[in-house]
Design an enzyme around this catalytic site. Structure first.
Site: not given
Length: 322
Positions: A79, A82
């Site tokens: 991700c 993230c």
């Protein structure tokens, strides 16, 4: 992805966790024991950011949340947002110096927790305060906005629950060694069940919990785990949209309502799951009625008998039965 509205309203249901009162009692016992042994109560700065998995969730999040707000960062290695948000949250955890603890949960390795919180996309950030979960935001967000949300969270934790955070010892190098309790007679089987859940082997987890209960029918941890594992096993492979559409189109179809109730509970919609099955019991008869009633009782076990929503639903069930 734009962050969702940051708000302290709307409690997220934790269907598979024990009551906050129990976690609080355990935390108070731990603090009393630390005081008896002469501990000062301060923790090293390294303890403000922790990696959490399903096996450690109760201890590292639920119990800790009775002392300090725990902010949960749901993330994954693949991700990209993230990778921007997580370092910022870690820096803020250090800067706030004990006003909150950051728990990082890898969704790839802990999908049951992801389902319990109803996480639809990552990064997603929640908080747990005194055993109660609150959605904070989803997606990357500006630092100023995140700071405002954290300030609001800390204020709520202090005003509503009396949580003022934990003391931090900046000179401590790391946490004190943990002295583990002697292994119980079923710890190996229970650990095997947790490992099966982590691996997505629901059938293996169900069997491991059943092996414990065959010798110890009153084992609370195994009963709770079995209910959770069987629930997750039932929803595996379901098409949520098709299930919900079928339940909406056929309100008299008991099987359709039972399947939708399972999805409701996995998604954290406890009252919806209970209400759906109570209504199904009320308008059905014979074997169909008994199937809905039995499934409702099984979901009560998943949530836990001490949860007030269970007491409310039990009363509603009694009204339609008698």
């Amino acid at each position: 992805m734009q962050p969702r509205n940051m708000s302290m309203s709307g409690v997220v249901d934790l269907a598979a966790v024990k009551a906050a009162q129990e976690a609080k009692a355990k935390a108070e016992q731990a603090r009393a024991e630390a005081a008896r042994q002469g501990g000062g109560g301060a923790v090293p700065a390294s303890s403000l950011v922790i990696d959490v998995n399903e096996a450690d969730f109760e201890r590292d999040v639920l119990q800790r949340s009775t002392e300090v707000p725990v902010v949960i960062d749901f993330w994954a290695e693949w991700c990209e947002p993230c990778k921007q948000l997580s370092p910022l949250l870690e820096r803020l955890a250090a800067e706030y110096s004990g006003r909150f603890v950051l728990a990082k949960i890898d969704v790839d390795a802990n999908q049951m927790l992801m389902q319990q919180f109803g996480v639809q996309g990552i990064p997603a950030v929640f908080a747990v305060v005194a055993g109660q979960a609150l959605p904070l935001f989803q997606g990357a967000a500006p630092e100023e906005q995140i700071r405002g949300t954290l300030d609001q969270l800390i204020q709520v934790a202090e005003e509503r629950f009396g949580l003022t955070g934990i003391a931090v010892d900046p000179d401590a190098e790391g946490p004190a060694p943990v002295v583990e309790a002697p292994a119980g007679p079923y710890d190996a089987l229970l650990e095997r069940a947790v490992q099966a859940l982590d691996a997505g082997d629901m059938a293996g987890a169900v069997q491991a919990y059943k092996n414990v209960l065959s010798d110890d029918p009153g084992n609370t941890e195994a009963k709770l785990g079995l209910g959770q594992a069987e629930l997750l096993q039932r929803v595996e492979g379901m098409d949520p949209q098709a299930v919900r559409r079928g339940a909406a189109e056929k309100p008299a179809d008991v099987a359709a309502q039972i399947a939708a109730a399972d999805l409701d509970l996995v998604g954290g919609h406890v009252e919806d799951a209970f209400g759906r099955l109570v209504d199904t019991v009320a308008r059905s008869a014979g074997d169909d009625r008994d199937k809905a009633r039995v499934r409702l009782l099984e979901l009560f076990e998943v949530v836990g008998p001490d949860d007030p929503r269970v007491a409310t639903a039990r009363a509603a069930l009694a009204r339609v039965l008698f």
